[in-house]
Write a protein that holds these residues in place. Sequence first.
Motif, short mmCIF file in Angstrom:
data_model
loop_
_atom_site.label_atom_id
_atom_site.label_comp_id
_atom_site.label_asym_id
_atom_site.label_seq_id
_atom_site.Cartn_x
_atom_site.Cartn_y
_atom_site.Cartn_z
N ALA A 73 22.65 0.97 -1.51
CA ALA A 73 21.94 2.15 -2.01
C ALA A 73 22.08 2.21 -3.52
O ALA A 73 23.19 2.36 -4.05
N TRP A 74 20.96 2.03 -4.21
CA TRP A 74 20.92 2.04 -5.67
C TRP A 74 21.96 1.07 -6.25
O TRP A 74 22.67 1.38 -7.21
N GLY A 75 22.05 -0.12 -5.62
CA GLY A 75 22.94 -1.16 -6.11
C GLY A 75 24.35 -1.08 -5.62
O GLY A 75 25.16 -1.99 -5.88
N GLU A 76 24.72 -0.04 -4.87
CA GLU A 76 26.08 0.13 -4.37
C GLU A 76 26.16 -0.26 -2.90
O GLU A 76 25.32 0.14 -2.09
N GLY A 82 13.45 -5.97 1.01
CA GLY A 82 13.31 -6.70 -0.24
C GLY A 82 14.28 -6.22 -1.30
O GLY A 82 14.78 -5.09 -1.26
N GLU A 83 14.53 -7.07 -2.29
CA GLU A 83 15.52 -6.76 -3.32
C GLU A 83 15.09 -5.62 -4.24
O GLU A 83 15.93 -5.03 -4.92
N ASP A 84 13.81 -5.31 -4.28
CA ASP A 84 13.35 -4.25 -5.17
C ASP A 84 13.48 -2.86 -4.55
O ASP A 84 13.24 -1.86 -5.22
N GLU A 100 0.83 -1.21 0.00
CA GLU A 100 0.00 0.00 0.00
C GLU A 100 0.87 1.26 0.00
O GLU A 100 0.57 2.24 -0.67
N VAL A 101 1.94 1.23 0.78
CA VAL A 101 2.85 2.38 0.83
C VAL A 101 3.54 2.54 -0.52
O VAL A 101 3.62 3.65 -1.06
N LYS A 102 4.06 1.46 -1.04
CA LYS A 102 4.78 1.52 -2.32
C LYS A 102 3.90 2.08 -3.43
O LYS A 102 4.37 2.84 -4.30
N ALA A 103 2.61 1.75 -3.41
CA ALA A 103 1.68 2.22 -4.45
C ALA A 103 1.48 3.72 -4.42
O ALA A 103 1.03 4.31 -5.42
#
Length: 288
Positions: A84-87, A61-63, A43-46
């Motif tokens: 952070a952003w893959g780093e 989570g990985e996303d 709900e928050v992500k939406a």
Amino acid sequence: VTSMEFDHADIYDSWEDYREAFRLFAASIGSGGQLVLNADDPEVKALGHWCTGTVTTYGLGEDAQIRATGIEPIDGGQRFDLMAWGEDLGRFTLSFSGRHNLLNTLAILAVSLGEGVSVDALRDGLQTFAGIKRRQEVRGEADGVIVVDDFAHHPTAVHATLQATRERWPDRRVISVFEPRSNSSRRKVFQQGYQEAFAESDALFISVPPFRHNDRISDFMDVEALVRTVDAGGVPAHLASSPEELLPKIEAHVRPGDVAVIMSNGGFGGIHDKLLAALRARDTVNQT
């Protein structure tokens, strides 16, 4: 936004009304603003769909753009690697236990990174952060009993607080002391949630909620039924009409090695200090 579930039942008529308030908030953030969202809560992500500004997500989570990996419980807290952003930004130490505290920390890190705060400053700040009052605040220890003060007054918050308590003190009995005081926390809609949350306890002590002249009894939970159900589930549960009547019941039950978690959004009649004083007096008597 850290979470979304129905709350403030004295203000919002339904979950739909409550959710709409969050959507309006997200929509109010313009192109120059930043909205930080918990990606672990659908709900928050939406809410990101309603925002025209920059949306940053955090979670386990990985996303999630900002996330924690390699989580390690330690004495007095936990450690984790910050991505952070893959780093990989390295290892961080947090002086609090519990998943909810870790998620809140990730939210702070997401905001701070978005504002340009350095990684070293964030790591140092977290390591020395001693917390805030009324959030898993240790008020003292007497006769071997740790007394903790927490603002939790919603079933989800109660559950998270008790889970964090068990993680921090895995070898102690967890004694819940609860005051359903606020307009929302007393509502019938939360009775089942409290029943499930207090199943995490080794014992429950609860005071009768206050009723005001304009309250409708039918809107509020039946604390006697709650106590019976929790007790029937194997957790000794006790009810009293006031903090003053509750105090001797708690003192008679707790023993060295326990942690008493006192939860209320108010002062609870000063029961924290009164319990500590009673336990100190008991300890003095035991030593004479």
